[in-house]
Design a protein around this motif. Structure first.
Motif, PDB file in Angstrom:
ATOM      1  N   UNK A 291       0.814  -1.222   0.000  1.00 51.92           N
ATOM      2  CA  UNK A 291       0.000   0.000   0.000  1.00 51.92           C
ATOM      3  C   UNK A 291       0.842   1.264   0.000  1.00 51.92           C
ATOM      4  N   UNK A 332      -4.322  -1.085  14.365  1.00 50.18           N
ATOM      5  CA  UNK A 332      -4.493  -1.264  12.926  1.00 50.18           C
ATOM      6  C   UNK A 332      -4.555   0.103  12.248  1.00 50.18           C
TER       7      UNK A 332
ATOM      8  N   UNK B 127     -10.557  -4.145   7.499  1.00 48.59           N
ATOM      9  CA  UNK B 127      -9.212  -3.697   7.163  1.00 48.59           C
ATOM     10  C   UNK B 127      -9.109  -3.345   5.696  1.00 48.59           C
ATOM     11  N   UNK B 128      -7.899  -3.292   5.170  1.00 48.05           N
ATOM     12  CA  UNK B 128      -7.705  -2.772   3.822  1.00 48.05           C
ATOM     13  C   UNK B 128      -7.466  -3.898   2.823  1.00 48.05           C
ATOM     14  N   UNK B 129      -7.870  -3.632   1.577  1.00 42.85           N
ATOM     15  CA  UNK B 129      -7.883  -4.695   0.566  1.00 42.85           C
ATOM     16  C   UNK B 129      -6.482  -5.197   0.222  1.00 42.85           C
ATOM     17  N   UNK B 130      -5.559  -4.274   0.079  1.00 41.95           N
ATOM     18  CA  UNK B 130      -4.227  -4.708  -0.367  1.00 41.95           C
ATOM     19  C   UNK B 130      -3.465  -5.399   0.759  1.00 41.95           C
ATOM     20  N   UNK B 131      -3.659  -4.909   1.977  1.00 40.53           N
ATOM     21  CA  UNK B 131      -3.054  -5.605   3.115  1.00 40.53           C
ATOM     22  C   UNK B 131      -3.664  -7.004   3.229  1.00 40.53           C
ATOM     23  N   UNK B 132      -4.974  -7.099   3.020  1.00 42.08           N
ATOM     24  CA  UNK B 132      -5.628  -8.413   3.086  1.00 42.08           C
ATOM     25  C   UNK B 132      -5.157  -9.350   1.980  1.00 42.08           C
ATOM     26  N   UNK B 133      -4.817  -8.784   0.814  1.00 42.35           N
ATOM     27  CA  UNK B 133      -4.239  -9.625  -0.244  1.00 42.35           C
ATOM     28  C   UNK B 133      -2.927 -10.234   0.233  1.00 42.35           C
ATOM     29  N   UNK B 134      -2.093  -9.393   0.850  1.00 39.14           N
ATOM     30  CA  UNK B 134      -0.806  -9.889   1.343  1.00 39.14           C
ATOM     31  C   UNK B 134      -1.011 -10.894   2.473  1.00 39.14           C
ATOM     32  N   UNK B 135      -2.001 -10.616   3.317  1.00 35.37           N
ATOM     33  CA  UNK B 135      -2.288 -11.529   4.429  1.00 35.37           C
ATOM     34  C   UNK B 135      -2.809 -12.878   3.903  1.00 35.37           C
ATOM     35  N   UNK B 137      -2.080 -14.189   1.096  1.00 32.42           N
ATOM     36  CA  UNK B 137      -0.919 -14.902   0.556  1.00 32.42           C
ATOM     37  C   UNK B 137      -0.097 -15.533   1.684  1.00 32.42           C
ATOM     38  N   UNK B 161      -3.598 -15.587  -3.687  1.00 34.93           N
ATOM     39  CA  UNK B 161      -4.394 -14.881  -2.683  1.00 34.93           C
ATOM     40  C   UNK B 161      -5.486 -14.071  -3.354  1.00 34.93           C
ATOM     41  N   UNK B 162      -6.686 -14.153  -2.826  1.00 31.88           N
ATOM     42  CA  UNK B 162      -7.792 -13.311  -3.286  1.00 31.88           C
ATOM     43  C   UNK B 162      -8.123 -12.226  -2.264  1.00 31.88           C
ATOM     44  N   UNK B 164      -9.820 -10.143   0.324  1.00 33.92           N
ATOM     45  CA  UNK B 164     -11.209 -10.167   0.786  1.00 33.92           C
ATOM     46  C   UNK B 164     -12.199 -10.235  -0.378  1.00 33.92           C
ATOM     47  N   UNK B 165     -11.701 -10.579  -1.587  1.00 32.58           N
ATOM     48  CA  UNK B 165     -12.550 -10.484  -2.777  1.00 32.58           C
ATOM     49  C   UNK B 165     -13.548 -11.628  -2.924  1.00 32.58           C
TER      50      UNK B 165
END
Lengths: 430, 188
Positions: A291, A332, B127-135, B137, B161-162, B164-165
């Protein structure tokens, strides 16, 4: 306090065919909104098109949260040029500013010309007089242009009514999840679908020229980053490495992107020179780093890392040095975005069980929470720094909401169907 | 007579507690993926007992050793029907109740080197979409590492990784989010 819950659903929207058309709903105006009267524009000669220019200007000004436009049926007179203005009429109605204007055909009816004048009612003074010409097909462009001129003449700050927003919609169609990348005016009108796929689209990011978008699409079954030229529809797949390809962010000069890849093991931030595709690794840590967002001067960037145990916002110099943690206020804090002047960052902040958008002054570290909604995501700041758009939850759907950057007024842009998410506010476009 | 799979039943119980706690007052809608995935735990449970019956060939000339072996095989096969593994908020730590099942998958992969799997990592909507993508993964990779340590080969495993999609269950509330923070193991 806030003027309570003025709900304003623009007419004509239901007749629009576009799938992803957004409805605008103003929920709260600022307490000190300036009263302004926008008189219906006079017309000479035949003007084709059924757009009401004065109404577009009224809606724009109301949307900013800084103005309270007067309803037409309250007006005592309807002047369309300065000579016909009686200040007393407008003082009686408590108006501070008055806009009058008229439209006439130009270029053999292909174009429309607007002459408009703005008055300070108390000082009985004309503060703006101008003309503008647009193609008769683009009357909304003319309306937004006039709004920008009025806004700037009164506030001294450039208006954002001619800028655009990019966003993603998600709809269920025949049992399938359909993602669309859309670009619309800031009021949600004139939306156009730029990409449609049944796999996720994420992270739209504007180039500083306002002509290209970078985004992540899973359309091939795996994530890839594309740069999409809006005028031609031409796309370049610039990154599809093994693992994550995520979170593109253009540099202020438009020549490079920060992006998140996990090709070397885990999520790290890289810089890609767009012309040569050359990659420079910016972070090196076993934690998640993602990000990224450039500071407007291009000297540094901010990003999310969970190297402290949970996601927090960090800042790093453009050359990769001088790492500094910026957020400490909760467990967070993520997806930071700089304000246009570089003085503040906006980010997602967890408080108790809710996720809000918060603002931090980068120098002082002072933090304030701007939103009262929950499950807030994806903040994006308007190029004049006055408004912030973000995604939030309304009922079971995701909607876009706009809040003034100081936390005052708000409006929401719910999609008529399904989810709308990940707004990205364009830069100024000339 | 009735064969029991103590570990498995304990596991079913652990998962069932979560999947079954559709508490009141929270919106839960079955999403596109919901019917597949939320059923895994519960139908997985009923499949287990079905499997028990079908393999109940009661023959007296089986040795105790053979019987134990067959029982172990049936237990492992039943375990491999569980293909969804859950995580706590903002963590990628494999839960203790997932371990025996993952060992069964790893063993199967090492015994069947021509089989391969895809691990899909997911997060909940918070939370945030890009952080969730990394999580997502990181979760998929945690499962991948666990399978490799237990005998699977890296070549057999693909991760994606998807974020939260692609939630398994639509809606909000901890019972929904808990079912969405997951890695799905899919045999190719």
């Amino acid at each position: 306090m806030m003027r309570a819950f003025l709900t304003l659903v623009l007419a004509g929207v239901l007749a629009m065919p576009a799938q992803a058309e957004l409805l605008i709903r103003i929920t709260e105006g600022a307490d000190n909104a300036l009263p302004v009267a926008v008189v219906p524009f006079g017309e000479s000669g035949g003007i084709s098109g059924d757009e009401d220019i004065a109404q577009i200007v009224r809606d724009d000004l109301a949307m900013s949260g800084e103005f309270a436009p007067l309803a037409t049926d309250k007006m005592l007179s309807l002047p369309s040029k300065g000579d016909d203005v009686y200040y007393r009429d407008w003082r009686l109605l408590g108006q501070k500013y008055l806009l009058v204007g008229q439209l006439s055909p130009a270029n053999g009816g292909k174009d429309v010309k607007a002459q408009f004048e703005l008055f300070d009612v108390n000082q009985e003074k004309r503060i703006l007089g101008a003309t503008a010409t647009v193609s008769a097909k683009n009357l909304r462009t003319l309306g937004h242009h006039i709004s920008d001129r009025v806004y700037e003449a009164i506030t001294g700050t450039k208006g954002i009514f001619s800028t655009r927003i990019a966003y993603i919609t998600l709809d269920m169609e025949d049992g399938k999840r359909i993602y669309r990348l859309n670009v619309s005016d800031v009021d949600g009108k004139r939306s156009q679908v730029r990409l449609k796929t049944d796999e996720p689209i994420l992270s739209p990011a504007w180039a500083p020229d306002g002509k290209r978008l970078a985004y992540v699409s899973f359309e091939t079954g795996r994530p890839a980053i594309y740069i999409h030229e809006l005028s031609t529809g031409k796309r370049n797949k610039i990154a599809q490495f093994p693992g994550l390809n995520s979170a593109p962010a253009f540099s202020p000069d438009g020549k490079s992107l920060l992006l998140t890849l996990s090709r070397d093991g885990n999520a790290e931030i890289y810089k890609m020179d767009i012309a040569s595709r050359k990659l420079t690794r910016m972070t090196d840590h076993w934690a998640i780093d993602t990000e990224p967002s450039w500071a407007p001067d291009g000297e540094s960037f901010v990003f999310t890392s969970d190297r402290s145990g949970g996601p927090q916002v960090y800042r790093m110099d453009a050359n990769g040095g001088d790492l500094k943690r910026l957020t400490f206020g909760s467990r967070y804090n993520a997806r930071p975005r700089y304000s246009a002047d570089g003085k503040n960052i906006f980010y997602v902040h967890q408080r108790d069980s809710a996720f809000h958008i918060a603002r931090m002054n980068v120098d002082s570290g002072d933090e304030s929470i701007l939103t009262r909604t929950q499950l807030d995501e994806s903040p994006s700041v308007a190029p004049n720094g006055r408004l912030l758009i973000y995604a939030t939850q309304q009922g079971s759907n995701s909607v876009l909401a706009v809040v003034s950057a100081d936390g005052g007024s708000t409006y929401t842009l719910p999609s008529r169907f399904g989810d709308v998410r990940e707004p990205a506010w364009s830069p100024f476009v000339n | 007579m009735t064969r029991t799979f103590p570990k498995l039943i304990a596991l079913m119980f652990a998962l069932g507690v979560m999947a079954g706690c559709s508490s009141t007052g929270e919106t839960q809608e079955e999403g596109a993926y919901g019917s597949d995935v939320s059923a895994v735990d519960q139908e997985g449970g009923s499949e287990v007992y079905g499997g028990d019956g079908s393999s109940g060939v009661s023959s007296s000339d089986m040795t105790a050793e053979e019987r134990a072996q067959e029982s172990a095989q049936a237990e492992a096969a039943a375990m491999r029907k569980i293909t969804t593994f859950y995580f706590d908020f903002d963590t990628s730590e494999i839960k203790s109740e997932s371990r025996d099942v993952l060992v069964a998958h790893a063993k199967f992969l090492s015994e069947n080197p021509n089989r391969s799997i895809r691990l899909e990592g997911h997060g909940d909507e918070r939370g945030t979409k890009e952080y969730n993508l990394a999580l997502g993964e990181r979760r998929a990779k945690a499962v991948e590492r666990f399978l490799i340590v237990n005998g699977a080969s890296r070549d057999q495993i693909e991760t994606i990784s998807y974020g939260e999609e692609k939630p398994a269950v639509m809606g909000q509330g901890e019972s929904v989010w808990a079912q969405n923070r997951r890695v799905e193991l899919i045999y190719q």
